[in-house]
Design a protein around this motif. Structure first.
Motif, PDB file in Angstrom:
ATOM      1  N   THR A 107      12.580 -42.426   0.726  1.00 63.95           N
ATOM      2  CA  THR A 107      11.166 -41.686   0.944  1.00 63.95           C
ATOM      3  C   THR A 107      11.195 -40.280   0.549  1.00 63.95           C
ATOM      4  O   THR A 107      12.558 -39.697   0.569  1.00 63.95           O
ATOM      5  N   ILE A 108      10.400 -39.469   0.639  1.00 63.68           N
ATOM      6  CA  ILE A 108      10.572 -37.967   0.419  1.00 63.68           C
ATOM      7  C   ILE A 108      11.311 -37.281   1.484  1.00 63.68           C
ATOM      8  O   ILE A 108      12.294 -36.552   1.252  1.00 63.68           O
ATOM      9  N   LEU A 109      10.913 -37.585   2.805  1.00 62.25           N
ATOM     10  CA  LEU A 109      11.585 -37.136   3.827  1.00 62.25           C
ATOM     11  C   LEU A 109      13.035 -37.558   3.895  1.00 62.25           C
ATOM     12  O   LEU A 109      13.837 -36.741   4.105  1.00 62.25           O
ATOM     13  N   GLU A 110      13.328 -38.817   3.675  1.00 56.71           N
ATOM     14  CA  GLU A 110      14.861 -39.323   3.622  1.00 56.71           C
ATOM     15  C   GLU A 110      15.540 -38.589   2.332  1.00 56.71           C
ATOM     16  O   GLU A 110      16.733 -38.012   2.806  1.00 56.71           O
ATOM     17  N   PHE A 111      14.986 -38.327   1.440  1.00 61.47           N
ATOM     18  CA  PHE A 111      15.634 -37.810   0.265  1.00 61.47           C
ATOM     19  C   PHE A 111      16.093 -36.406   0.688  1.00 61.47           C
ATOM     20  O   PHE A 111      17.145 -35.740   0.355  1.00 61.47           O
ATOM     21  N   ILE A 164      17.436 -30.373   1.656  1.00 57.64           N
ATOM     22  CA  ILE A 164      16.120 -29.591   1.184  1.00 57.64           C
ATOM     23  C   ILE A 164      15.041 -30.013   1.979  1.00 57.64           C
ATOM     24  O   ILE A 164      14.906 -31.167   2.394  1.00 57.64           O
ATOM     25  N   GLY A 165      14.026 -29.021   1.965  1.00 60.87           N
ATOM     26  CA  GLY A 165      12.651 -29.452   2.391  1.00 60.87           C
ATOM     27  C   GLY A 165      11.906 -30.454   1.718  1.00 60.87           C
ATOM     28  O   GLY A 165      12.160 -30.406   0.516  1.00 60.87           O
ATOM     29  N   ARG A 166      10.779 -30.827   2.239  1.00 60.59           N
ATOM     30  CA  ARG A 166       9.669 -31.543   1.594  1.00 60.59           C
ATOM     31  C   ARG A 166       8.994 -30.852   0.512  1.00 60.59           C
ATOM     32  O   ARG A 166       8.696 -31.356  -0.753  1.00 60.59           O
ATOM     33  N   SER A 167       8.682 -29.618   0.847  1.00 56.79           N
ATOM     34  CA  SER A 167       8.067 -28.570  -0.096  1.00 56.79           C
ATOM     35  C   SER A 167       8.906 -28.651  -1.498  1.00 56.79           C
ATOM     36  O   SER A 167       8.448 -28.664  -2.510  1.00 56.79           O
ATOM     37  N   LEU A 168      10.172 -28.378  -1.167  1.00 53.65           N
ATOM     38  CA  LEU A 168      11.122 -28.404  -2.527  1.00 53.65           C
ATOM     39  C   LEU A 168      11.164 -29.581  -3.227  1.00 53.65           C
ATOM     40  O   LEU A 168      11.229 -29.669  -4.437  1.00 53.65           O
ATOM     41  N   GLU A 206      10.438 -30.013  -7.022  1.00 49.37           N
ATOM     42  CA  GLU A 206      11.103 -30.899  -8.121  1.00 49.37           C
ATOM     43  C   GLU A 206      10.861 -31.777  -8.931  1.00 49.37           C
ATOM     44  O   GLU A 206      10.790 -32.163 -10.128  1.00 49.37           O
ATOM     45  N   ILE A 207       9.705 -32.675  -8.066  1.00 49.90           N
ATOM     46  CA  ILE A 207       8.900 -33.637  -8.751  1.00 49.90           C
ATOM     47  C   ILE A 207       7.967 -33.095  -9.698  1.00 49.90           C
ATOM     48  O   ILE A 207       7.883 -33.510 -10.672  1.00 49.90           O
ATOM     49  N   ALA A 208       7.217 -32.245  -9.417  1.00 52.75           N
ATOM     50  CA  ALA A 208       6.086 -31.481 -10.328  1.00 52.75           C
ATOM     51  C   ALA A 208       6.842 -30.753 -11.184  1.00 52.75           C
ATOM     52  O   ALA A 208       6.072 -31.005 -12.449  1.00 52.75           O
ATOM     53  N   ALA A 209       7.866 -30.062 -11.153  1.00 56.19           N
ATOM     54  CA  ALA A 209       8.576 -29.611 -12.388  1.00 56.19           C
ATOM     55  C   ALA A 209       9.204 -30.763 -13.473  1.00 56.19           C
ATOM     56  O   ALA A 209       9.469 -30.553 -14.459  1.00 56.19           O
ATOM     57  N   CYS A 258      10.081 -39.907  -9.435  1.00 49.58           N
ATOM     58  CA  CYS A 258       9.754 -40.673  -8.170  1.00 49.58           C
ATOM     59  C   CYS A 258       8.814 -41.865  -8.688  1.00 49.58           C
ATOM     60  O   CYS A 258       8.304 -42.014  -9.675  1.00 49.58           O
ATOM     61  N   ARG A 259       8.697 -42.850  -7.695  1.00 50.34           N
ATOM     62  CA  ARG A 259       7.789 -43.913  -7.940  1.00 50.34           C
ATOM     63  C   ARG A 259       6.644 -43.985  -6.778  1.00 50.34           C
ATOM     64  O   ARG A 259       7.074 -43.775  -5.781  1.00 50.34           O
TER      65      ARG A 259
END
Length: 81
Positions: free
Chosen positions: A18-22, A28-32, A36-39, A44-45
């Motif tokens: 999940t995002i939090l696990e990753f 790194i934090g959830r926002s980062l 990274e996904i947005a960039a 992700c799936r």
């Protein structure tokens, strides 16, 4: 084998995070993670409402991170010029 959050495991490493696990496993934090996904640097799936990052995509993201030595050398060269 399924763990308690329902993602399959491959050997000792989970097949998906999940995002939090990753974020927690990479320091790194959830926002980062979302940045990274947005960039487009982290793939992700979606499964229903859950966002998952496959282990192979996490590995590709880690492999694409810049080498700190190269950045420091490039910075030193730029300052010298």
């Amino acid at each position: 084998m399924m763990n308690e959050v329902g993602s399959a495991e491959v050997g000792a490493e989970k097949a998906a995070h999940t995002i939090l696990e990753f974020g927690a496993s990479h320091g790194i934090g959830r926002s980062l993670v979302y940045e990274e996904i947005a960039a487009g640097r982290l793939k992700c799936r979606k499964v229903g409402r859950r966002t998952l990052i496959l282990a192979k995509d996490a590995e590709a993201w880690r492999d694409a991170l810049p080498d700190i030595v190269v950045r420091l050398l490039a910075s030193a060269v730029a300052k010298a010029v």
